[in-house]
Motif scaffolding. Structure first.
Motif, PDB file in Angstrom:
ATOM      1  N   SER A   1      -5.163  -1.584   5.664  1.00  0.00           N
ATOM      2  CA  SER A   1      -5.215  -2.086   4.278  1.00  0.00           C
ATOM      3  C   SER A   1      -6.114  -1.200   3.412  1.00  0.00           C
ATOM      4  CB  SER A   1      -5.703  -3.532   4.267  1.00  0.00           C
ATOM      5  OG  SER A   1      -6.992  -3.608   4.824  1.00  0.00           O
ATOM      6  N   THR A   2      -6.376   0.031   3.874  1.00  0.00           N
ATOM      7  CA  THR A   2      -7.219   0.976   3.145  1.00  0.00           C
ATOM      8  C   THR A   2      -6.365   2.124   2.629  1.00  0.00           C
ATOM      9  OG1 THR A   2      -9.135   0.441   4.515  1.00  0.00           O
ATOM     10  CG2 THR A   2      -9.199   2.552   3.343  1.00  0.00           C
ATOM     11  N   LEU A   3      -6.613   2.515   1.369  1.00  0.00           N
ATOM     12  CA  LEU A   3      -5.913   3.649   0.788  1.00  0.00           C
ATOM     13  C   LEU A   3      -6.759   4.906   0.956  1.00  0.00           C
ATOM     14  CD1 LEU A   3      -4.814   1.999  -2.588  1.00  0.00           C
ATOM     15  CD2 LEU A   3      -3.531   2.122  -0.448  1.00  0.00           C
ATOM     16  N   VAL A   4      -6.154   5.987   1.391  1.00  0.00           N
ATOM     17  CA  VAL A   4      -6.840   7.272   1.511  1.00  0.00           C
ATOM     18  C   VAL A   4      -6.499   8.068   0.259  1.00  0.00           C
ATOM     19  CG1 VAL A   4      -7.108   9.368   2.890  1.00  0.00           C
ATOM     20  CG2 VAL A   4      -6.650   7.174   4.020  1.00  0.00           C
ATOM     21  N   VAL A   5      -7.562   8.573  -0.424  1.00  0.00           N
ATOM     22  CA  VAL A   5      -7.361   9.268  -1.693  1.00  0.00           C
ATOM     23  C   VAL A   5      -7.941  10.676  -1.655  1.00  0.00           C
ATOM     24  CG1 VAL A   5      -7.391   7.102  -3.002  1.00  0.00           C
ATOM     25  CG2 VAL A   5      -9.524   8.390  -2.730  1.00  0.00           C
ATOM     26  N   GLU A   6      -7.470  11.493  -2.591  1.00  0.00           N
ATOM     27  CA  GLU A   6      -8.049  12.817  -2.813  1.00  0.00           C
ATOM     28  C   GLU A   6      -8.135  12.993  -4.318  1.00  0.00           C
ATOM     29  OE1 GLU A   6      -3.978  15.527  -2.748  1.00  0.00           O
ATOM     30  OE2 GLU A   6      -5.153  15.384  -0.907  1.00  0.00           O
ATOM     31  N   LYS A   7      -8.926  13.984  -4.739  1.00  0.00           N
ATOM     32  CA  LYS A   7      -9.046  14.261  -6.172  1.00  0.00           C
ATOM     33  C   LYS A   7      -7.685  14.687  -6.690  1.00  0.00           C
ATOM     34  CE  LYS A   7     -11.850  16.718  -9.516  1.00  0.00           C
ATOM     35  NZ  LYS A   7     -12.953  17.636  -9.723  1.00  0.00           N
ATOM     36  N   ALA A   8      -7.287  14.091  -7.818  1.00  0.00           N
ATOM     37  CA  ALA A   8      -5.958  14.388  -8.395  1.00  0.00           C
ATOM     38  C   ALA A   8      -5.966  15.711  -9.127  1.00  0.00           C
ATOM     39  CB  ALA A   8      -5.541  13.265  -9.334  1.00  0.00           C
TER      40      ALA A   8
ATOM     41  N   GLY B   1       0.815  -1.205   0.000  1.00  0.00           N
ATOM     42  CA  GLY B   1       0.000   0.000   0.000  1.00  0.00           C
ATOM     43  C   GLY B   1       0.850   1.258   0.000  1.00  0.00           C
ATOM     44  N   ARG B   2       1.923   1.256   0.808  1.00  0.00           N
ATOM     45  CA  ARG B   2       2.804   2.431   0.871  1.00  0.00           C
ATOM     46  C   ARG B   2       3.446   2.715  -0.481  1.00  0.00           C
ATOM     47  NH1 ARG B   2       4.182   0.242   5.908  1.00  0.00           N
ATOM     48  NH2 ARG B   2       6.093  -0.622   5.060  1.00  0.00           N
ATOM     49  N   GLN B   3       3.674   1.691  -1.266  1.00  0.00           N
ATOM     50  CA  GLN B   3       4.274   1.881  -2.589  1.00  0.00           C
ATOM     51  C   GLN B   3       3.320   2.618  -3.535  1.00  0.00           C
ATOM     52  OE1 GLN B   3       5.281  -2.110  -3.775  1.00  0.00           O
ATOM     53  NE2 GLN B   3       7.245  -2.046  -2.731  1.00  0.00           N
ATOM     54  N   LEU B   4       2.034   2.668  -3.184  1.00  0.00           N
ATOM     55  CA  LEU B   4       1.044   3.320  -4.038  1.00  0.00           C
ATOM     56  C   LEU B   4       0.874   4.808  -3.726  1.00  0.00           C
ATOM     57  CD1 LEU B   4      -1.665   0.507  -4.036  1.00  0.00           C
ATOM     58  CD2 LEU B   4       0.071   0.978  -5.779  1.00  0.00           C
ATOM     59  N   ILE B   5       1.450   5.276  -2.619  1.00  0.00           N
ATOM     60  CA  ILE B   5       1.317   6.691  -2.248  1.00  0.00           C
ATOM     61  C   ILE B   5       1.884   7.560  -3.370  1.00  0.00           C
ATOM     62  CG2 ILE B   5       2.064   8.479  -0.622  1.00  0.00           C
ATOM     63  CD1 ILE B   5       1.952   6.294   1.568  1.00  0.00           C
ATOM     64  N   GLY B   6       1.077   8.548  -3.779  1.00  0.00           N
ATOM     65  CA  GLY B   6       1.478   9.459  -4.840  1.00  0.00           C
ATOM     66  C   GLY B   6       1.011   9.026  -6.222  1.00  0.00           C
ATOM     67  N   ARG B   7       0.586   7.779  -6.364  1.00  0.00           N
ATOM     68  CA  ARG B   7       0.117   7.303  -7.668  1.00  0.00           C
ATOM     69  C   ARG B   7      -1.306   7.764  -7.931  1.00  0.00           C
ATOM     70  NH1 ARG B   7       1.364   1.353  -9.114  1.00  0.00           N
ATOM     71  NH2 ARG B   7       0.190   2.045 -10.912  1.00  0.00           N
ATOM     72  N   VAL B   8      -1.655   7.927  -9.193  1.00  0.00           N
ATOM     73  CA  VAL B   8      -2.974   8.403  -9.608  1.00  0.00           C
ATOM     74  C   VAL B   8      -3.704   7.272 -10.325  1.00  0.00           C
ATOM     75  CG1 VAL B   8      -4.181  10.067 -11.085  1.00  0.00           C
ATOM     76  CG2 VAL B   8      -2.174  10.785  -9.770  1.00  0.00           C
TER      77      VAL B   8
ATOM     78  N   VAL C   1      -1.851   5.523   3.624  1.00  0.00           N
ATOM     79  CA  VAL C   1      -2.396   4.185   3.842  1.00  0.00           C
ATOM     80  C   VAL C   1      -2.796   4.070   5.303  1.00  0.00           C
ATOM     81  CG1 VAL C   1      -1.900   1.711   3.748  1.00  0.00           C
ATOM     82  CG2 VAL C   1      -0.859   3.251   2.084  1.00  0.00           C
ATOM     83  N   GLU C   2      -3.990   3.546   5.555  1.00  0.00           N
ATOM     84  CA  GLU C   2      -4.455   3.276   6.921  1.00  0.00           C
ATOM     85  C   GLU C   2      -4.814   1.805   6.977  1.00  0.00           C
ATOM     86  OE1 GLU C   2      -7.662   6.009   7.707  1.00  0.00           O
ATOM     87  OE2 GLU C   2      -6.307   7.725   7.826  1.00  0.00           O
TER      88      GLU C   2
END
Length: 71
Positions: free
Chosen positions: A64-71, A15-22, A61-62
């Motif tokens: 196993s949940t990803l926290v997202v915002e509008k890109a 999950g941490r590897q996905l931080i910053g990805r769109v 990441v929280e």
């Protein structure tokens, strides 16, 4: 002693590897929750209610949940 199961540790690392990805939402988020597909996996996401087709960026990441915002 509170230790995470080995599987959970691996999942959090992924999950941490996905931080910053769109990613583009395939379905509208309802109640601030939804899912995104990453490769052959499906991830639970939380964030603002957004419509299908909206691009979202993973901000943290929280568990196993990803926290997202509008890109």
């Amino acid at each position: 002693k509170n230790e995470e199961p080995v599987a959970a540790i691996g999942l959090n690392h992924r999950g941490r590897q996905l931080i910053g990805r769109v990613f583009r939402l395939e379905a509208t988020m309802t109640g601030g929750e939804g899912r995104i597909r990453v490769g052959d996996s499906s991830w639970r996401i939380v964030g603002p209610e957004l419509l299908a087709g909206t691009e979202v960026k993973v901000v943290r990441v929280e568990g196993s949940t990803l926290v997202v915002e509008k890109a």
